[in-house]
Scaffold this motif. Sequence first.
Motif, mmCIF file in Angstrom:
data_model
loop_
_atom_site.group_PDB
_atom_site.id
_atom_site.type_symbol
_atom_site.label_atom_id
_atom_site.label_comp_id
_atom_site.label_asym_id
_atom_site.label_seq_id
_atom_site.Cartn_x
_atom_site.Cartn_y
_atom_site.Cartn_z
ATOM 1 N N GLY A 108 4.278 8.093 -8.699
ATOM 2 C CA GLY A 108 3.194 7.198 -8.296
ATOM 3 C C GLY A 108 3.651 5.758 -8.150
ATOM 4 O O GLY A 108 2.961 4.944 -7.529
ATOM 5 N N LEU A 143 2.240 1.892 3.835
ATOM 6 C CA LEU A 143 2.774 0.541 3.618
ATOM 7 C C LEU A 143 2.400 0.043 2.229
ATOM 8 O O LEU A 143 1.350 0.412 1.691
ATOM 9 N N PRO A 144 3.212 -0.844 1.654
ATOM 10 C CA PRO A 144 2.791 -1.503 0.415
ATOM 11 C C PRO A 144 1.551 -2.359 0.668
ATOM 12 O O PRO A 144 1.298 -2.793 1.798
ATOM 13 N N ASN A 193 -3.144 4.708 3.026
ATOM 14 C CA ASN A 193 -3.004 4.984 1.583
ATOM 15 C C ASN A 193 -3.109 3.738 0.750
ATOM 16 O O ASN A 193 -3.254 3.815 -0.456
ATOM 17 N N ALA A 194 -2.858 2.600 1.373
ATOM 18 C CA ALA A 194 -2.762 1.352 0.622
ATOM 19 C C ALA A 194 -4.140 0.982 0.058
ATOM 20 O O ALA A 194 -5.175 1.303 0.636
ATOM 21 N N GLY A 230 5.696 2.781 7.241
ATOM 22 C CA GLY A 230 6.321 2.853 5.913
ATOM 23 C C GLY A 230 6.886 4.246 5.674
ATOM 24 O O GLY A 230 6.726 4.830 4.598
ATOM 25 N N ALA A 231 7.573 4.761 6.699
ATOM 26 C CA ALA A 231 7.995 6.170 6.685
ATOM 27 C C ALA A 231 9.149 6.451 5.729
ATOM 28 O O ALA A 231 9.406 7.609 5.405
ATOM 29 N N THR A 232 9.849 5.413 5.286
ATOM 30 C CA THR A 232 11.035 5.655 4.456
ATOM 31 C C THR A 232 10.713 5.760 2.970
ATOM 32 O O THR A 232 11.561 6.167 2.189
ATOM 33 N N ARG A 274 -9.514 -0.651 0.744
ATOM 34 C CA ARG A 274 -10.382 0.448 0.272
ATOM 35 C C ARG A 274 -11.808 0.007 -0.028
ATOM 36 O O ARG A 274 -12.760 0.742 0.241
ATOM 37 N N ASN A 309 -0.230 13.732 -7.129
ATOM 38 C CA ASN A 309 -0.430 12.334 -6.723
ATOM 39 C C ASN A 309 0.161 11.986 -5.364
ATOM 40 O O ASN A 309 -0.408 11.161 -4.644
ATOM 41 N N GLY A 319 9.432 0.971 9.476
ATOM 42 C CA GLY A 319 9.950 0.526 8.187
ATOM 43 C C GLY A 319 9.948 -0.987 8.112
ATOM 44 O O GLY A 319 9.277 -1.651 8.908
ATOM 45 N N SER A 320 10.714 -1.519 7.166
ATOM 46 C CA SER A 320 10.821 -2.970 7.015
ATOM 47 C C SER A 320 12.112 -3.441 7.685
ATOM 48 O O SER A 320 12.856 -2.631 8.251
ATOM 49 N N ALA A 371 2.019 -5.718 2.594
ATOM 50 C CA ALA A 371 2.383 -5.572 4.012
ATOM 51 C C ALA A 371 1.199 -5.048 4.825
ATOM 52 O O ALA A 371 1.044 -5.368 6.008
ATOM 53 N N ILE A 423 -0.651 -5.860 8.860
ATOM 54 C CA ILE A 423 -0.149 -4.826 9.782
ATOM 55 C C ILE A 423 -1.216 -3.781 10.108
ATOM 56 O O ILE A 423 -1.347 -3.362 11.267
HETATM 57 P P1 NAP Z 1 7.621 2.854 -1.461
HETATM 58 O O1 NAP Z 1 8.391 4.074 -1.849
HETATM 59 O O2 NAP Z 1 7.991 1.558 -2.050
HETATM 60 O O3 NAP Z 1 7.715 2.714 0.182
HETATM 61 C C1 NAP Z 1 7.222 1.592 0.874
HETATM 62 C C2 NAP Z 1 7.437 1.728 2.386
HETATM 63 O O4 NAP Z 1 6.936 0.574 3.064
HETATM 64 C C3 NAP Z 1 8.873 1.876 2.819
HETATM 65 O O5 NAP Z 1 8.932 2.676 3.970
HETATM 66 C C4 NAP Z 1 9.269 0.440 3.178
HETATM 67 O O6 NAP Z 1 10.253 0.394 4.197
HETATM 68 C C5 NAP Z 1 7.990 -0.088 3.782
HETATM 69 N N1 NAP Z 1 7.874 -1.540 3.615
HETATM 70 C C6 NAP Z 1 8.103 -2.267 2.482
HETATM 71 N N2 NAP Z 1 7.863 -3.588 2.702
HETATM 72 C C7 NAP Z 1 7.493 -3.672 4.017
HETATM 73 C C8 NAP Z 1 7.135 -4.775 4.840
HETATM 74 N N3 NAP Z 1 7.092 -6.038 4.395
HETATM 75 N N4 NAP Z 1 6.813 -4.524 6.122
HETATM 76 C C9 NAP Z 1 6.847 -3.250 6.618
HETATM 77 N N5 NAP Z 1 7.179 -2.170 5.875
HETATM 78 C C10 NAP Z 1 7.498 -2.383 4.577
HETATM 79 O O7 NAP Z 1 6.074 3.045 -1.730
HETATM 80 P P2 NAP Z 1 5.213 4.424 -1.819
HETATM 81 O O8 NAP Z 1 5.178 4.952 -3.200
HETATM 82 O O9 NAP Z 1 5.650 5.298 -0.708
HETATM 83 O O10 NAP Z 1 3.733 3.867 -1.566
HETATM 84 C C11 NAP Z 1 3.292 3.473 -0.277
HETATM 85 C C12 NAP Z 1 1.835 3.038 -0.335
HETATM 86 O O11 NAP Z 1 1.023 4.137 -0.759
HETATM 87 C C13 NAP Z 1 1.576 1.893 -1.320
HETATM 88 O O12 NAP Z 1 0.551 1.071 -0.824
HETATM 89 C C14 NAP Z 1 1.116 2.639 -2.575
HETATM 90 O O13 NAP Z 1 0.330 1.838 -3.411
HETATM 91 C C15 NAP Z 1 0.293 3.771 -1.943
HETATM 92 N N6 NAP Z 1 0.152 4.975 -2.769
HETATM 93 C C16 NAP Z 1 1.215 5.549 -3.377
HETATM 94 C C17 NAP Z 1 1.043 6.713 -4.124
HETATM 95 C C18 NAP Z 1 2.169 7.439 -4.800
HETATM 96 O O14 NAP Z 1 1.899 8.435 -5.510
HETATM 97 N N7 NAP Z 1 3.415 7.003 -4.644
HETATM 98 C C19 NAP Z 1 -0.222 7.270 -4.236
HETATM 99 C C20 NAP Z 1 -1.297 6.667 -3.585
HETATM 100 C C21 NAP Z 1 -1.091 5.525 -2.859
HETATM 101 P P3 NAP Z 1 11.825 0.150 3.911
HETATM 102 O O15 NAP Z 1 12.329 1.383 3.209
HETATM 103 O O16 NAP Z 1 12.356 -0.025 5.264
HETATM 104 O O17 NAP Z 1 11.952 -1.077 3.038
#
Ligand code: NAP
Length: 352
Positions: free
Chosen positions: A180, A84-85, A105-106, A12-14, A110, A329, A38-39, A88, A92
């Motif tokens: 977040g 990853l969300p 992180n997901a 989920g690098a993007t 947990r 965060n 990524g996806s 996903a 995975i």
């Molecule tokens: P995000 O910006 O929506 O990024 C999601 C990533 O997962 C993107 O790289 C996306 O790739 C990839 N992805 C989406 N659907 C996928 C699938 N079906 N199969 C494979 N890869 C998929 O989310 P984020 O804020 O970075 O959060 C990521 C995770 O960390 C989540 O579980 C979230 O709850 C957790 N988290 C986030 C925060 C925060 O502060 N943001 C804090 C703690 C925990 P594409 O771009 O290719 O679609």
Amino acid sequence: MPSKKIPIAILGATGAVGQRMIQLLADHPWFEIAALTGSDRTVGRPYGELVRWVLDDAPPPEIARMIVQPSEQVADVALALSALPTDAAVAIEPLWAERVAVCSNASTYRMTPDVPLIIPEVNPGHLALLDHQRAERGWKGCLITNPNCSTIGIVMALKPLHDAFGVATVHAATLQAISGAGYPGVASLDILDNIVPNIANGGEEAKIETEPLKLLGEVSESRVREAQIGISAQVTRVPVIDGHTALLSIGFARKPTPEEAIAALADFAAPPEVRGLPSAPARPVIVRAEADRPQPRRDRDAGKGMSASVGRVRPCNLLDLRMVVLSHNTIRGAAGGALLNAELLASSGIVS
Ligand code: NAP
């Protein structure tokens, strides 16, 4: 310190968290990025062409040239950081954990009994669950997780207080940053000039009410005996870009004075095996004496975004003490937390 750099993948690098992971891994002394996933939206294309970079500057050129791989295809690496969300991650992350040490992180796993939920300064001993995890699941790799982005700052403040005085009850009200919610996150017409008193349809409150019990619990006979603390949480999304604030009221088994609580917070130090990790801050908790701190814009980068800042430690009219806690965060609460967990796995010899 490993004798040569350990190859690492970012799942989920993007996304918002994946980008932070890339930023934090630039020039890392122990790890080098070997795969990005990524996806279907992004697979097969150079990272730099498709990523919508939401951080300052730009991705490093060598990363921008890397081709994004399918998240389901397990790369030849020793470690993976997962951004990853939740949905996903269900299929995975276990796929990778069969061969690779996954730091997620997901929220998906947990609270799963054999999956360690780790803050290295708080409960590194919970890695003991991995013997059971590997034996039961037949994995050569493993899966560990870091907590919810508000939980982590709250628990970093609670840990020294719990050890010294026994935390019995907590009321937590949070003011959470928009990063977040990932990118594009909350619509501007919802968050500008506004506060939204709900995140993830109540799911965020449930995480803050349950995850601290596991983090502050004790490992016994291959499971965690949860801490007996009553927690009530109310969350809000506020128009701040980075930095989650938590307003805490705390009841104790042995009521401390504010001065005693401040001394316990200020003296809090990571266990010796954690202090020397590359991403560990010099001080996990920084106590602010000013009447109007901590503040997200001024304090979120404390300890390079890895310290929790605590201020306004005062008597509470309902419980014993109240205080304000702030942490970054997407660094401590996500990418930096997962990276510190990966460093703990490497220094413990679980990954080599
Ligand atoms: P995000 O910006 O929506 O990024 C999601 C990533 O997962 C993107 O790289 C996306 O790739 C990839 N992805 C989406 N659907 C996928 C699938 N079906 N199969 C494979 N890869 C998929 O989310 P984020 O804020 O970075 O959060 C990521 C995770 O960390 C989540 O579980 C979230 O709850 C957790 N988290 C986030 C925060 C925060 O502060 N943001 C804090 C703690 C925990 P594409 O771009 O290719 O679609």
